[in-house]
Design a protein around this motif. Structure first.
Motif, PDB file in Angstrom:
ATOM      1  N   ALA A  50      -3.150   2.993  -0.484  1.00 20.50           N
ATOM      2  CA  ALA A  50      -1.808   3.565  -0.603  1.00 20.50           C
ATOM      3  C   ALA A  50      -1.285   3.423  -2.030  1.00 20.50           C
ATOM      4  CB  ALA A  50      -0.871   2.878   0.383  1.00 20.50           C
ATOM      5  N   ARG A  51      -1.570   2.290  -2.652  1.00 25.71           N
ATOM      6  CA  ARG A  51      -1.126   2.089  -4.028  1.00 25.71           C
ATOM      7  C   ARG A  51      -1.833   3.069  -4.964  1.00 25.71           C
ATOM      8  NH1 ARG A  51       1.598  -2.163  -5.901  1.00 25.71           N
ATOM      9  NH2 ARG A  51       1.065  -3.388  -4.042  1.00 25.71           N
ATOM     10  N   LEU A  52      -3.117   3.296  -4.726  1.00 29.70           N
ATOM     11  CA  LEU A  52      -3.874   4.243  -5.544  1.00 29.70           C
ATOM     12  C   LEU A  52      -3.341   5.655  -5.364  1.00 29.70           C
ATOM     13  CD1 LEU A  52      -6.342   4.607  -7.432  1.00 29.70           C
ATOM     14  CD2 LEU A  52      -7.725   4.981  -5.386  1.00 29.70           C
ATOM     15  N   ALA A  53      -3.023   6.017  -4.115  1.00 28.45           N
ATOM     16  CA  ALA A  53      -2.522   7.354  -3.825  1.00 28.45           C
ATOM     17  C   ALA A  53      -1.103   7.563  -4.334  1.00 28.45           C
ATOM     18  CB  ALA A  53      -2.573   7.616  -2.320  1.00 28.45           C
ATOM     19  N   SER A  54      -0.403   6.468  -4.627  1.00 31.26           N
ATOM     20  CA  SER A  54       0.994   6.598  -5.066  1.00 31.26           C
ATOM     21  C   SER A  54       1.111   7.088  -6.500  1.00 31.26           C
ATOM     22  CB  SER A  54       1.705   5.252  -4.939  1.00 31.26           C
ATOM     23  OG  SER A  54       1.248   4.333  -5.935  1.00 31.26           O
ATOM     24  N   LEU A  55      -0.005   7.109  -7.239  1.00 30.76           N
ATOM     25  CA  LEU A  55      -0.011   7.564  -8.632  1.00 30.76           C
ATOM     26  C   LEU A  55       1.011   6.809  -9.476  1.00 30.76           C
ATOM     27  CD1 LEU A  55      -0.330  11.421  -8.043  1.00 30.76           C
ATOM     28  CD2 LEU A  55      -2.149   9.769  -8.505  1.00 30.76           C
ATOM     29  N   GLY A  56       1.031   5.484  -9.290  1.00 34.03           N
ATOM     30  CA  GLY A  56       1.918   4.652 -10.087  1.00 34.03           C
ATOM     31  C   GLY A  56       3.334   4.557  -9.560  1.00 34.03           C
ATOM     32  N   GLU A  57       3.590   5.087  -8.374  1.00 35.26           N
ATOM     33  CA  GLU A  57       4.931   5.036  -7.774  1.00 35.26           C
ATOM     34  C   GLU A  57       4.870   4.342  -6.412  1.00 35.26           C
ATOM     35  OE1 GLU A  57       7.695   5.856  -9.132  1.00 35.26           O
ATOM     36  OE2 GLU A  57       6.959   6.862 -10.936  1.00 35.26           O
ATOM     37  N   PRO A  58       4.557   3.048  -6.378  1.00 38.13           N
ATOM     38  CA  PRO A  58       4.420   2.363  -5.085  1.00 38.13           C
ATOM     39  C   PRO A  58       5.718   2.310  -4.291  1.00 38.13           C
ATOM     40  CG  PRO A  58       4.401   0.773  -6.885  1.00 38.13           C
ATOM     41  CD  PRO A  58       4.315   2.129  -7.513  1.00 38.13           C
ATOM     42  N   LEU A  59       6.870   2.237  -4.976  1.00 40.42           N
ATOM     43  CA  LEU A  59       8.138   2.190  -4.242  1.00 40.42           C
ATOM     44  C   LEU A  59       8.383   3.498  -3.504  1.00 40.42           C
ATOM     45  CD1 LEU A  59      10.491   0.378  -6.801  1.00 40.42           C
ATOM     46  CD2 LEU A  59       8.779  -0.560  -5.245  1.00 40.42           C
ATOM     47  N   ALA A  60       8.059   4.607  -4.179  1.00 35.29           N
ATOM     48  CA  ALA A  60       8.223   5.914  -3.536  1.00 35.29           C
ATOM     49  C   ALA A  60       7.250   6.055  -2.368  1.00 35.29           C
ATOM     50  CB  ALA A  60       7.999   7.025  -4.551  1.00 35.29           C
ATOM     51  N   TRP A  93       1.644  -0.522   9.543  1.00 37.53           N
ATOM     52  CA  TRP A  93       2.395   0.422   8.700  1.00 37.53           C
ATOM     53  C   TRP A  93       3.553  -0.290   8.004  1.00 37.53           C
ATOM     54  CZ3 TRP A  93       1.604   5.368   7.151  1.00 37.53           C
ATOM     55  CH2 TRP A  93       0.627   6.119   7.809  1.00 37.53           C
ATOM     56  N   LEU A  94       4.309  -1.083   8.768  1.00 37.43           N
ATOM     57  CA  LEU A  94       5.447  -1.791   8.195  1.00 37.43           C
ATOM     58  C   LEU A  94       4.982  -2.792   7.132  1.00 37.43           C
ATOM     59  CD1 LEU A  94       7.473  -2.425  11.473  1.00 37.43           C
ATOM     60  CD2 LEU A  94       8.050  -0.800   9.654  1.00 37.43           C
ATOM     61  N   ASP A  95       3.890  -3.474   7.410  1.00 35.13           N
ATOM     62  CA  ASP A  95       3.375  -4.463   6.469  1.00 35.13           C
ATOM     63  C   ASP A  95       2.900  -3.799   5.185  1.00 35.13           C
ATOM     64  OD1 ASP A  95       2.526  -7.268   5.876  1.00 35.13           O
ATOM     65  OD2 ASP A  95       0.546  -6.330   5.817  1.00 35.13           O
ATOM     66  N   THR A  96       2.221  -2.667   5.296  1.00 38.92           N
ATOM     67  CA  THR A  96       1.748  -1.957   4.104  1.00 38.92           C
ATOM     68  C   THR A  96       2.918  -1.455   3.269  1.00 38.92           C
ATOM     69  OG1 THR A  96      -0.265  -1.271   5.257  1.00 38.92           O
ATOM     70  CG2 THR A  96       0.327  -0.047   3.275  1.00 38.92           C
ATOM     71  N   ALA A  97       3.914  -0.880   3.952  1.00 36.13           N
ATOM     72  CA  ALA A  97       5.103  -0.412   3.227  1.00 36.13           C
ATOM     73  C   ALA A  97       5.807  -1.565   2.528  1.00 36.13           C
ATOM     74  CB  ALA A  97       6.059   0.289   4.189  1.00 36.13           C
ATOM     75  N   GLN A  98       5.870  -2.701   3.186  1.00 38.16           N
ATOM     76  CA  GLN A  98       6.517  -3.869   2.595  1.00 38.16           C
ATOM     77  C   GLN A  98       5.705  -4.430   1.427  1.00 38.16           C
ATOM     78  OE1 GLN A  98       8.796  -7.282   4.798  1.00 38.16           O
ATOM     79  NE2 GLN A  98       6.625  -7.752   4.840  1.00 38.16           N
ATOM     80  N   THR A  99       4.395  -4.365   1.523  1.00 41.36           N
ATOM     81  CA  THR A  99       3.534  -4.819   0.429  1.00 41.36           C
ATOM     82  C   THR A  99       3.750  -3.964  -0.813  1.00 41.36           C
ATOM     83  OG1 THR A  99       1.865  -5.619   1.994  1.00 41.36           O
ATOM     84  CG2 THR A  99       1.140  -5.224  -0.267  1.00 41.36           C
ATOM     85  N   LEU A 100       3.945  -2.668  -0.619  1.00 44.98           N
ATOM     86  CA  LEU A 100       4.179  -1.775  -1.755  1.00 44.98           C
ATOM     87  C   LEU A 100       5.550  -1.996  -2.381  1.00 44.98           C
ATOM     88  CD1 LEU A 100       2.686   1.554  -0.343  1.00 44.98           C
ATOM     89  CD2 LEU A 100       1.636  -0.017  -1.979  1.00 44.98           C
TER      90      LEU A 100
END
Length: 244
Positions: A50-60, A93-100
């Motif tokens: 997910a972080r890789l797919a965010s293209l440098g925008e993990p919060l988004a 899902w919640l944990d991954t979103a929170q990690t980002l």
């Protein structure tokens, strides 16, 4: 080139065309009248993906994942109740979103106030377990969700031992200066509700002696509460109190 009259078309071909038309109309009608099928909640991508797919925008990306969860309940023609979700996948899902986005509280609010409200004790407990594990990683910031989890265990699940366990974790780990005194007192109040007066006195006395609570109004309140517990203990049935 001379066109042949329609009457020259073989009867078998006419029947085949009519049958194909009827089948096509029947299929379209079935598509319209068949009850829509809900899709199961899939497992999320890993935090690294997910972080890789965010293209440098993990919060988004974190917000997008939470919006996906929110919209997943309303599929085409289907309103999916929370109890129909796979709560193991939901917690991931919640944990991954929170990690980002570890500073955001939205995932924990959703877990403790929305998804834990489901009328399914097993699923509610899964959300409380997620909140407890997340709280341990950042108690100073995540104590509100943990306090809500303890209240859910007490008032919704009517599981006093679980509520006590969560409240005890709160007292031991949420020791920051910005944590309200009532949060650390929850364990004593639950012990009092369970008629464990000795334990409640020990917890409140320990909080006073520790110096964690300095507000004179809070200290006065706790002193009055100790007197109330002592009075209850005096009138309790012998052998009904015990220390955990």
């Amino acid at each position: 080139m001379q066109q042949k009259p329609l009457s020259s078309v073989p009867r078998s071909l006419w029947l085949a065309l009519v049958l194909a038309l009827l089948l096509q109309l029947g299929w379209q009608l079935a598509q319209r009248t068949a009850p829509p099928q809900a899709r199961p909640l899939p497992p999320p991508p890993s935090a690294a993906m997910a972080r890789l797919a965010s293209l440098g925008e993990p919060l988004a990306m974190s917000k997008a994942m939470l919006l996906y969860l929110q919209s997943f309940e309303d599929q085409d023609g289907v309103s999916l109740p929370w109890r129909a979700l796979d709560y193991d996948h939901l917690a991931l899902w919640l944990d991954t979103a929170q990690t980002l986005d570890p500073r955001s509280r939205y995932a924990l609010v959703a877990a403790s106030e929305i998804y834990a409200a489901v009328a399914d004790p097993v699923r509610a407990r899964r959300m409380l377990a997620f909140v407890s594990a997340s709280f341990a990683l950042d108690p100073a910031r995540r104590w509100p969700a943990m306090a809500q989890a303890a209240l859910v265990a007490k008032h919704q699940l009517h599981d006093m031992p679980l509520a006590l366990s969560l409240a005890r974790q709160l007292r031991r780990q949420a020791t920051g200066p910005d944590v309200p005194a009532w949060v650390r007192q929850m364990e004593a109040f639950i012990l009092e509700d369970m008629d464990q007066f000795d334990s409640a006195q020990i917890v409140l006395g320990g909080l006073i002696a520790s110096g964690q609570i300095t507000d004179p109004h809070e200290l006065a309140f706790m002193a009055r509460k100790l007197d109330e517990i002592a009075a209850k203990k005096k009138h309790a049935i012998p052998g009904n109190t015990h220390l955990q």
